[in-house]
Design a protein around this motif. Structure first.
Motif, PDB file in Angstrom:
ATOM      1  N   ARG A 162       0.820  -1.208   0.000  1.00  0.00           N
ATOM      2  CA  ARG A 162       0.000   0.000   0.000  1.00  0.00           C
ATOM      3  C   ARG A 162       0.866   1.275   0.000  1.00  0.00           C
ATOM      4  O   ARG A 162       0.599   2.231  -0.709  1.00  0.00           O
ATOM      5  CB  ARG A 162      -0.928   0.002   1.226  1.00  0.00           C
ATOM      6  CG  ARG A 162      -2.027   1.047   1.152  1.00  0.00           C
ATOM      7  CD  ARG A 162      -2.918   0.968   2.359  1.00  0.00           C
ATOM      8  NE  ARG A 162      -2.207   1.292   3.597  1.00  0.00           N
ATOM      9  CZ  ARG A 162      -2.014   2.526   4.049  1.00  0.00           C
ATOM     10  NH1 ARG A 162      -2.480   3.553   3.374  1.00  0.00           N
ATOM     11  NH2 ARG A 162      -1.353   2.747   5.165  1.00  0.00           N
ATOM     12  N   VAL A 163       1.946   1.235   0.812  1.00  0.00           N
ATOM     13  CA  VAL A 163       2.813   2.419   0.916  1.00  0.00           C
ATOM     14  C   VAL A 163       3.487   2.698  -0.430  1.00  0.00           C
ATOM     15  O   VAL A 163       3.496   3.839  -0.915  1.00  0.00           O
ATOM     16  CB  VAL A 163       3.878   2.223   2.020  1.00  0.00           C
ATOM     17  CG1 VAL A 163       4.796   3.447   2.111  1.00  0.00           C
ATOM     18  CG2 VAL A 163       3.204   1.967   3.362  1.00  0.00           C
ATOM     19  N   ALA A 164       3.993   1.626  -1.033  1.00  0.00           N
ATOM     20  CA  ALA A 164       4.666   1.796  -2.335  1.00  0.00           C
ATOM     21  C   ALA A 164       3.687   2.339  -3.366  1.00  0.00           C
ATOM     22  O   ALA A 164       4.043   3.182  -4.197  1.00  0.00           O
ATOM     23  CB  ALA A 164       5.234   0.460  -2.797  1.00  0.00           C
ATOM     24  N   ARG A 165       2.445   1.862  -3.286  1.00  0.00           N
ATOM     25  CA  ARG A 165       1.449   2.296  -4.257  1.00  0.00           C
ATOM     26  C   ARG A 165       1.164   3.802  -4.106  1.00  0.00           C
ATOM     27  O   ARG A 165       1.065   4.531  -5.082  1.00  0.00           O
ATOM     28  CB  ARG A 165       0.165   1.491  -4.074  1.00  0.00           C
ATOM     29  CG  ARG A 165      -0.724   1.546  -5.284  1.00  0.00           C
ATOM     30  CD  ARG A 165      -1.758   0.488  -5.278  1.00  0.00           C
ATOM     31  NE  ARG A 165      -2.643   0.584  -4.103  1.00  0.00           N
ATOM     32  CZ  ARG A 165      -3.839   0.026  -4.056  1.00  0.00           C
ATOM     33  NH1 ARG A 165      -4.273  -0.678  -5.070  1.00  0.00           N
ATOM     34  NH2 ARG A 165      -4.590   0.122  -2.987  1.00  0.00           N
ATOM     35  N   GLU A 166       1.056   4.242  -2.849  1.00  0.00           N
ATOM     36  CA  GLU A 166       0.788   5.667  -2.617  1.00  0.00           C
ATOM     37  C   GLU A 166       1.983   6.531  -3.021  1.00  0.00           C
ATOM     38  O   GLU A 166       1.812   7.642  -3.504  1.00  0.00           O
ATOM     39  CB  GLU A 166       0.424   5.889  -1.145  1.00  0.00           C
ATOM     40  CG  GLU A 166      -0.967   5.349  -0.835  1.00  0.00           C
ATOM     41  CD  GLU A 166      -1.377   5.563   0.613  1.00  0.00           C
ATOM     42  OE1 GLU A 166      -0.569   6.098   1.387  1.00  0.00           O
ATOM     43  OE2 GLU A 166      -2.499   5.164   0.963  1.00  0.00           O
ATOM     44  N   GLU A 167       3.176   5.965  -2.796  1.00  0.00           N
ATOM     45  CA  GLU A 167       4.392   6.695  -3.175  1.00  0.00           C
ATOM     46  C   GLU A 167       4.503   6.834  -4.700  1.00  0.00           C
ATOM     47  O   GLU A 167       4.965   7.854  -5.200  1.00  0.00           O
ATOM     48  CB  GLU A 167       5.632   5.926  -2.681  1.00  0.00           C
ATOM     49  CG  GLU A 167       5.893   6.046  -1.194  1.00  0.00           C
ATOM     50  CD  GLU A 167       6.542   7.362  -0.822  1.00  0.00           C
ATOM     51  OE1 GLU A 167       7.545   7.700  -1.466  1.00  0.00           O
ATOM     52  OE2 GLU A 167       6.015   8.067   0.064  1.00  0.00           O
ATOM     53  N   ALA A 168       4.032   5.778  -5.377  1.00  0.00           N
ATOM     54  CA  ALA A 168       4.274   5.712  -6.833  1.00  0.00           C
ATOM     55  C   ALA A 168       3.195   6.410  -7.659  1.00  0.00           C
ATOM     56  O   ALA A 168       3.393   6.610  -8.864  1.00  0.00           O
ATOM     57  CB  ALA A 168       4.372   4.256  -7.270  1.00  0.00           C
TER      58      ALA A 168
END
Lengths: 236, 223
Positions: B49-55
């Motif tokens: 989820r964090v990577a998705r929000e970052e990306a």
């Protein structure tokens, strides 16, 4: 209307592509209302010369003056006076015949009502009035060429340049083209028509200019019936 | 006969719109590509989820840029393949009017793709992509990118490998957009105050590119 007697003046005109000279030191003038045949084999420089005269290409050396204006420096003043029928039809395939003419009318600043009237008359003249609302992509090569002629005449140019207009045309389309050329002659337009098809030359041309390897090999009267012999002698 | 500058620009952009409404070749291709891209990214980043929000800001801009490249290629190919660019050049028009007309059409199509993409990304990535600041950033970025794209596509359309050449030639020049647009978008999504500085930089780069492309277009189209 441009009214100088020599409407086109070409002086020591050369065009070089890389190391390949396409035209070398051409000198000639064309009088207003004259119908000139531009003859020559493939690669002799006919298309290059027409592109230079229409302002689509710049000379490597020499000068072109049209109606006293110098090309390409004063091209903007010359452009409204030139109509070009090129190898390719210069039409939008996904527009109808009428929409194509309307679009080009806007580019030439022709008022909408005037453009509609001219389009109607030109489509009638080239035999496409029944197909005015058909998309250009549905047209045959001959029909596209006829529409291309209508596009080139829409802004009523003083000078009409035609690059191999008979290639790929059927009998009906060739006759429509002959009709359009005869009308343009009656309207005193200057015509330069390039072709390499000696068996299909327009009958009412006054003068022939034969190019061979980028040079003028013959510049004289276009004598009907003798052009093949003149062409062979000039190209030898 | 005198063609007004504005009338010429409107005629060229209007013609592109009419052709597109009739053929639906360009927009449909761009939209399908954009939808597939964000779906692929969404699935690829689903577990983190964090990577998705970052990306998410990167996903938006990479998708828009590549969708835009597809449209730019076809838009200019349509002018070149039938010789229509010559027909435009024969008309008594300023070369900049031709450029602005083509640019307006290209920016309009990419803008439409972006406006459809933003709500979809809001749903898929759980971020508010409909923030007016983000919509503005997206439109400014698209304007700059399409100015550069119109010039570069005019340059590459005459080559045989134009589909491959356009991205290769354009991506190094598009890096200032990508960098500033991604930073500004990320700033807006994370409510960081620095988004304004990045947005101003993006707007500056877009303006400089637009003016440069306007000046250079004549040299690209004339023989």
């Amino acid at each position: 209307m441009i009214d100088e007697r020599a409407i086109i003046e070409v002086e020591r005109l050369s065009k070089v592509f890389g190391l390949l000279p396409a035209l070398q030191n051409l000198d000639f003038t064309v009088a207003r209302g004259e119908f000139v045949l531009l003859l020559g084999a493939n690669g002799s420089g006919k298309s290059t010369l027409l592109r230079l005269l229409s302002g689509l290409s710049k000379p490597t050396a020499g000068a072109i003056r049209i109606g006293g204006w110098e090309m390409p420096r004063e091209a903007m003043a010359i452009r409204p006076h030139i109509g070009l029928v090129a190898h390719r039809p210069l039409l939008y395939e996904n527009l109808t015949a009428r929409e194509n003419l309307s679009f080009f009318g806007k580019l030439y600043g022709i008022e909408a009502n005037e453009c509609d009237a001219r389009s109607q008359a030109l489509l009638q003249q080239v035999g496409l009035s029944r197909r005015a609302d058909s998309l250009a992509r549905a047209f045959s090569r001959g029909m596209k060429q006829r529409l291309s002629i209508a596009r080139a005449l829409l802004h009523q140019p003083d000078i009409l340049l035609l690059d191999e207009p008979y290639s790929g045309l059927d009998q009906a389309a060739a006759e429509a083209l002959d009709g359009a050329l005869a009308t343009a002659r009656r309207e005193a337009r200057t015509i330069i028509l390039s072709t390499h098809q000696l068996q299909r030359l327009p009958q009412n041309a006054q003068r022939a200019l034969i190019l061979s390897r980028g040079k003028v090999a013959y510049d004289g009267v276009a004598r009907a019936g003798e052009m093949t012999a003149i062409y062979q002698a000039a190209s030898a | 006969m005198k063609t007004s500058y504005v009338a010429a620009v409107l005629a060229i952009a209007g013609k592109d719109l009419r052709v597109e409404l009739r053929s639906r070749e360009l927009l449909s291709l761009m939209l399908i590509f954009a939808l597939l891209s964000i779906l692929v990214f969404s699935f690829a980043l689903e577990l983190d989820r964090v990577a998705r929000e970052e990306a998410v800001s990167g996903v938006l801009w990479v998708t828009l840029i590549f969708a835009s490249l597809l449209g730019l290629n076809r838009s200019l190919a349509q002018e070149y393949d039938q010789g229509n660019l010559d027909a435009l050049l024969l008309a008594p028009l300023s070369r900049t009017a031709i450029f602005i007309g083509k640019f307006a059409g290209n920016a309009l199509f990419t803008g439409l793709v972006a406006l459809l993409l933003l709500p979809l990304m809001t749903a898929l990535y759980g971020k508010n992509m409909l923030d007016p600041r983000l919509v503005l950033t997206t439109l400014v970025g698209i304007a700059g990118f399409c100015a550069l794209g119109t010039l570069m596509a005019t340059l590459t359309v005459k080559t045989r490998a134009r589909e491959a050449l356009l991205p290769v030639a354009m991506m190094p020049l598009a890096l200032p957009f990508l960098l500033t647009a991604v930073r500004a978008t990320k700033g807006i999504l994370t409510n960081a105050t620095e988004w304004q500085a990045w947005f101003q930089l993006l707007a500056g780069v877009a303006l400089i590119y637009l003016v440069l492309c306007l000046l250079l277009f004549r040299f690209v189209v004339e023989e």
